[in-house]
Enzyme design. Structure first.
Site, PDB file in Angstrom:
ATOM      1  N   SER A 209     -33.398  44.016  60.663  1.00 12.82           N
ATOM      2  CA  SER A 209     -33.372  45.463  60.439  1.00 12.82           C
ATOM      3  C   SER A 209     -34.215  45.782  59.223  1.00 12.82           C
ATOM      4  CB  SER A 209     -31.927  45.924  60.197  1.00 12.82           C
ATOM      5  OG  SER A 209     -31.889  47.266  59.747  1.00 12.82           O
TER       6      SER A 209
ATOM      7  N   TYR B 128     -23.660  44.854  56.151  1.00 12.22           N
ATOM      8  CA  TYR B 128     -24.657  44.907  57.216  1.00 12.22           C
ATOM      9  C   TYR B 128     -26.022  44.519  56.650  1.00 12.22           C
ATOM     10  CZ  TYR B 128     -27.723  46.587  60.893  1.00 12.22           C
ATOM     11  OH  TYR B 128     -28.701  46.659  61.869  1.00 12.22           O
TER      12      TYR B 128
END
Length: 253
Positions: free
Chosen positions: A136, A149
């Protein structure tokens, strides 16, 4: 990378980015199987003509059973896309956040490792194949309301780098896909700047089809995250993103 005539497994492909990539690989001429936990989504994908397999990446036995089922049906499997991911808000002032952190690490990082470990022996026997890991933009530019995350995706990035080095000379490649915010499952309402899914998938497939294929697939919208430190914009961007801490219960902007 030739996207036609491949045999591809996408773990975590029952929705969003994974589901769209499954369709794009199939449209390019590849045979595609999708793994996930959602029975309804798997049934829908089966109706579209995809192979499907139930898999829980947090469970060793489930991963092993899924591997055996996939290789029994697709002995020519040559591409494994592993993209398990949960995105959970965490208030680090509250010790109760640890449960969310543990779930995130078990799914995003350890889940990726379990899948890679499960299929490495098969691909090594073939002497050719590709792992595609999915991280990401948040791996390189943290989003403070989702600290674990960000940490998990940064860890997958580092793991991908080490995996690539260890597999060097075996015929196996490792490609890391670095998505920005993509408008899936209503996220366009939460983040109006999210990249439309169709645009994202088109750019990804274009980048994957290049020869040679880059070891990192970074669409234009993710470049600002990937290279923020090099560009000298990192501190300012983290400060801007910290305004989103107001999303946490009890916090105020």
């Amino acid at each position: 990378m030739d996207l036609s005539h491949r045999t591809v497994l996408i773990v975590g492909g029952t929705s969003g980015i994974g589901r769209e990539l499954a369709r794009r690989f199939a449209a390019a001429g590849s045979t595609v199987a999708v793994g996930g936990r959602n029975p309804q989504a798997l049934a829908e994908l089966a109706q579209e003509g995809f192979g499907t397999v139930s898999i829980d990446v947090t469970d060793n036995a489930s991963v092993a059973a899924a591997r055996d089922a996939v290789l029994d049906r697709y002995p020519e499997l040559d591409t494994v896309v592993t993209m398990p991911g949960v995105m959970l808000l965490e208030d680090l002032r509250d010790p109760a956040h640890f449960e969310a952190a543990a779930t995130t690490i078990d799914t995003n990082l350890l889940g990726t490792i379990r899948v890679v470990d499960a299929f490495t022996p098969h691909l090594l026997r073939r002497g050719a194949g590709t792992f595609i890991t999915v991280t990401s933009g948040i791996a390189f530019l943290p989003f403070p309301p989702m600290p674990t995350y960000a940490a998990s995706k940064a860890a997958v990035h580092a793991y991908s780098e080490a995996l690539r080095a260890q597999l060097d000379g075996t015929g196996l490649g490792v490609i890391e896909l670095v998505p920005p915010a993509v408008a899936t499952a209503g996220q366009e309402k939460v983040n109006p700047h999210a990249l439309p899914l169709d645009d994202f998938a088109t750019e990804v497939m274009d980048l994957l089809s290049q020869d040679p294929t880059s070891r990192e697939i970074v669409v234009k919208a993710a470049l600002v995250h990937r290279w923020a430190e090099r560009a000298g914009t990192y501190d300012d961007l983290v400060a801007q993103r910290s305004r989103a801490l107001s999303m946490l219960p009890g916090r105020h902007s």
